[in-house]
Design a protein around this motif. Structure first.
Motif, short mmCIF file in Angstrom:
data_model
loop_
_atom_site.label_atom_id
_atom_site.label_comp_id
_atom_site.label_asym_id
_atom_site.label_seq_id
_atom_site.Cartn_x
_atom_site.Cartn_y
_atom_site.Cartn_z
N SER A 214 4.45 3.61 14.87
CA SER A 214 3.47 3.16 13.71
C SER A 214 4.36 2.69 12.61
O SER A 214 5.18 3.41 12.11
CB SER A 214 2.52 4.33 13.57
N THR A 215 3.67 1.74 11.86
CA THR A 215 4.40 1.15 10.66
C THR A 215 4.20 2.40 9.61
O THR A 215 4.79 2.19 8.35
CB THR A 215 3.89 0.01 10.11
N GLY A 250 -0.95 0.47 12.87
CA GLY A 250 0.01 -0.59 12.80
C GLY A 250 1.40 -0.64 13.61
O GLY A 250 2.26 -1.02 13.46
N SER A 251 0.92 -0.11 14.83
CA SER A 251 1.87 0.11 16.04
C SER A 251 2.43 -1.14 16.31
O SER A 251 1.79 -2.31 16.62
CB SER A 251 1.37 0.95 17.34
N LEU A 253 4.13 -3.51 14.78
CA LEU A 253 3.73 -4.84 14.19
C LEU A 253 5.06 -6.04 14.09
O LEU A 253 4.74 -7.00 14.28
CB LEU A 253 3.36 -4.72 12.71
N THR A 256 12.30 -4.38 12.38
CA THR A 256 13.04 -4.20 10.82
C THR A 256 14.42 -4.06 11.07
O THR A 256 15.08 -3.78 12.17
CB THR A 256 12.50 -2.98 10.19
#
Length: 261
Positions: A214-215, A250-251, A253, A256
């Motif tokens: 998750s974000t 928001g898994s 997404l 990074t």
């Protein structure tokens, strides 16, 4: 007066986990809730007791899913529960939450297990809806509980993912069909959620791994899903239909840091 006062709801698989959270949330908003269970009558009784202790109204609805005649048996039990509660026949909110899991990649799934997961997760809600449409009042709400695995590829749950994909298709197809009656139909897709059905999340390392998807940096709670369903069941969602609401926090997404390079 809650946002669902005077309305009647049915939550399949409402005795435990996410289903229980949804049942309690709808009852807190004033709905009379039918709490469906497949075999665990004690758990359903505990959920009904918790709802009534909090000032809500609920009754248990027992019917095994995934067997011949399951939809008819469910609605017979529901109608009987309504009558015992002294409520008018009919339904305003149907939440198709009941389902079973099936682990295994394509080469590992047996035909028996494949048929079973589709019988419970796809065939049962289809015929529950078929037999329930005559009970559902105009302006009603249908919410189908899908899964984030319809967006995120997880080969270890291939057949299970397929069942939830079928439910998504049924969602927007039925939304189109029922629009003229003012009935909205939407799907809610949870990600990793802390329930007694996922005991592995009690392990700190496993929980940290799941939270990493998750974000927002955590795993979901039952209330995170129940609140979304309560919104879709209310008048506030009147202009939303045929939609897939991702409730995974928001898994996955994107990527990074170094991975993005």
């Amino acid at each position: 007066m809650g946002t669902l006062a005077g309305r009647t709801a049915l939550v399949t698989g409402g005795s435990r986990g996410i289903g229980r959270g949804i049942a309690e949330r709808l009852a807190r908003e004033g709905a009379l809730v039918g709490v469906h269970y497949g075999s665990n009558s004690a758990a359903a009784g505990q959920t009904v007791e918790a709802i009534t202790a909090a000032g809500g109204r609920a009754f248990a609805v027992g019917a095994e899913l995934g067997v011949p005649g399951d939809a008819e048996a469910l609605w017979k039990a529901f109608d009987a529960g309504l009558a015992e509660a002294g409520a008018e026949p009919g339904l305003d909110i149907l939440v198709n939450n009941a389902g079973i899991a099936l682990n295994g990649q394509v080469q590992e799934v047996s035909e028996v297990d494949f048929d079973r997961v589709f019988a419970v997760n796809v065939k049962a809600p289809f015929f529950i809806l078929q037999h329930g449409l005559e009970r559902l009042r105009d302006g009603g709400r249908i919410v189908n509980i899908s899964s984030g695995v319809t967006r995120i590829a997880l080969p270890d749950v291939a057949a299970y993912s397929m069942t939830k994909g079928a439910l998504n298709t049924l969602t927007f197809t039925l939304a189109h069909q029922l629009g003229a009656r003012g009935i909205t139909v939407n799907a809610v897709a949870p990600g990793f959620v802390v329930t007694d059905i996922n005991p592995w999340l009690a392990d700190p390392q496993q929980r940290a791994w799941a939270a990493g998807f998750s974000t927002l940096g955590r795993v979901g709670e039952v209330a995170d899903i129940a609140d979304v369903v309560a919104f879709l069941a209310s008048d506030d969602s009147r202009w939303i239909t045929g939609q897939y609401l991702d409730a995974t926090g928001g898994s996955l997404l994107g990527v990074t840091g170094a991975a993005a390079g």
